[in-house]
Write a protein that holds these residues in place. Structure first.
Motif, short mmCIF file in Angstrom:
data_model
loop_
_atom_site.label_atom_id
_atom_site.label_comp_id
_atom_site.label_asym_id
_atom_site.label_seq_id
_atom_site.Cartn_x
_atom_site.Cartn_y
_atom_site.Cartn_z
N ALA A 187 -3.28 8.58 1.16
CA ALA A 187 -3.84 9.51 0.18
C ALA A 187 -2.70 10.22 -0.54
N VAL A 188 -2.83 10.33 -1.87
CA VAL A 188 -1.85 11.05 -2.69
C VAL A 188 -2.61 12.04 -3.57
N SER A 189 -1.88 13.00 -4.13
CA SER A 189 -2.53 14.05 -4.89
C SER A 189 -2.68 13.74 -6.37
N SER A 190 -1.86 12.87 -6.92
CA SER A 190 -1.91 12.65 -8.37
C SER A 190 -1.50 11.22 -8.70
N GLY A 191 -1.66 10.88 -9.96
CA GLY A 191 -1.27 9.56 -10.42
C GLY A 191 0.23 9.33 -10.35
N ALA A 192 0.99 10.39 -10.63
CA ALA A 192 2.45 10.27 -10.55
C ALA A 192 2.89 9.99 -9.11
N ALA A 193 2.26 10.68 -8.16
CA ALA A 193 2.59 10.44 -6.76
C ALA A 193 2.17 9.03 -6.35
N ALA A 194 1.05 8.56 -6.88
CA ALA A 194 0.59 7.21 -6.57
C ALA A 194 1.60 6.17 -7.06
N MET A 195 2.15 6.39 -8.24
CA MET A 195 3.14 5.45 -8.77
C MET A 195 4.41 5.44 -7.92
N ARG A 196 4.86 6.61 -7.49
CA ARG A 196 6.06 6.68 -6.65
C ARG A 196 5.84 5.95 -5.32
N VAL A 197 4.64 6.14 -4.74
CA VAL A 197 4.33 5.47 -3.47
C VAL A 197 4.22 3.96 -3.70
N GLN A 198 3.63 3.56 -4.82
CA GLN A 198 3.50 2.13 -5.11
C GLN A 198 4.86 1.47 -5.27
N TYR A 199 5.78 2.15 -5.93
CA TYR A 199 7.12 1.58 -6.09
C TYR A 199 7.86 1.47 -4.76
N ALA A 200 7.53 2.33 -3.81
CA ALA A 200 8.20 2.31 -2.51
C ALA A 200 7.39 1.56 -1.46
N GLU A 201 6.44 0.74 -1.88
CA GLU A 201 5.55 0.05 -0.96
C GLU A 201 6.30 -0.80 0.05
N ALA A 202 7.30 -1.53 -0.39
CA ALA A 202 8.05 -2.41 0.52
C ALA A 202 8.75 -1.60 1.62
N GLU A 203 9.35 -0.47 1.24
CA GLU A 203 10.05 0.36 2.23
C GLU A 203 9.07 0.98 3.22
N ILE A 204 7.89 1.40 2.72
CA ILE A 204 6.89 2.01 3.61
C ILE A 204 6.35 0.97 4.59
N LEU A 205 6.09 -0.24 4.10
CA LEU A 205 5.62 -1.30 4.99
C LEU A 205 6.66 -1.64 6.05
N ALA A 206 7.93 -1.70 5.65
CA ALA A 206 9.00 -1.99 6.61
C ALA A 206 9.08 -0.88 7.67
N GLY A 207 8.96 0.38 7.23
CA GLY A 207 8.99 1.50 8.18
C GLY A 207 7.81 1.46 9.13
N ALA A 208 6.63 1.11 8.61
CA ALA A 208 5.44 1.03 9.46
C ALA A 208 5.59 -0.07 10.51
N LYS A 209 6.11 -1.22 10.11
CA LYS A 209 6.29 -2.32 11.06
C LYS A 209 7.35 -1.97 12.10
N LEU A 210 8.40 -1.27 11.68
CA LEU A 210 9.48 -0.91 12.59
C LEU A 210 9.02 0.12 13.62
N HIS A 211 8.39 1.19 13.17
CA HIS A 211 8.05 2.29 14.07
C HIS A 211 6.77 2.06 14.86
N LEU A 212 5.86 1.25 14.33
CA LEU A 212 4.59 1.04 15.02
C LEU A 212 4.57 -0.26 15.79
N GLY A 213 5.45 -1.19 15.42
CA GLY A 213 5.47 -2.47 16.10
C GLY A 213 4.25 -3.32 15.80
N ARG A 214 3.59 -3.01 14.69
CA ARG A 214 2.39 -3.77 14.31
C ARG A 214 2.74 -4.64 13.12
N GLN A 215 2.73 -5.94 13.36
CA GLN A 215 3.07 -6.87 12.29
C GLN A 215 1.88 -7.17 11.39
#
Length: 174
Positions: free
Chosen positions: A77-105
């Protein structure tokens, strides 16, 4: 003869055992339940700052993990369209962090929801642009292009305010 009372051995009970630690069994049970129901895994909340980094930690928050056949989608969840764009651009990094810290592939995608979360402060004040620009409002009854009359001092009594209102209404009716 009996030894003095202070030298007699004192009978005591055995020390009590410590309470069992329930944090680990509860967390594993909650995590298994969350996987089955599609609710948010507690580990995601616990490690959210490490998953997304300090830049995005306050910008977005996890909502749930959605299962679709063999893939899982992390809903953010994000608060605005600008925040949504920033999160979308960082999608690869967020997915990598989720896989690393959660161990869920199984987490393969991110879904972004704009929820309009409360922001901290007025929306028009940003660190990039400073104070909001002063805007002029056209006074009612004054034709466009003409400067509005100078503002009068506030009325001191109710009678004075009512007299000003009567005069204003009479001017508009003409």
């Amino acid at each position: 003869m009996l030894p003095p009372r202070s030298e007699l051995p004192v009978k005591t009970r055995a020390p009590r055992r410590a309470a069992p630690v329930i944090a680990k069994p509860v967390m594993t049970t909650l995590a298994a339940l969350a996987r089955k129901t599609g609710a948010l895994d507690p580990a995601v909340i616990e490690h959210w700052g490490e998953i997304v980094g300090p830049e995005f930690e306050k910008l977005c928050r996890p909502v749930r993990i959605r299962r679709q056949k063999n893939a899982e989608t992390l809903v953010i969840a994000v608060s605005s369209g600008a925040a949504a764009m920033r999160v979308q651009y960082a999608e690869a990094e967020i997915l990598a962090g989720a896989k690393l810290h959660l161990g869920r592939q199984g987490i393969r995608k991110i879904a972004i929801e704009q929820t309009g979360m409360k922001s901290k402060g007025p929306r028009w004040k940003t660190r990039h642009f400073g104070e909001p620009a002063q805007t002029t409002v056209q006074a009612p009854g004054v034709p466009r292009g003409q400067a509005p009359a100078k503002a009068e001092r506030p009325a001191e009594t109710l009678d004075e305010a009512l007299d000003r209102l009567r005069l204003s209404v009479n001017r508009r009716q003409r």
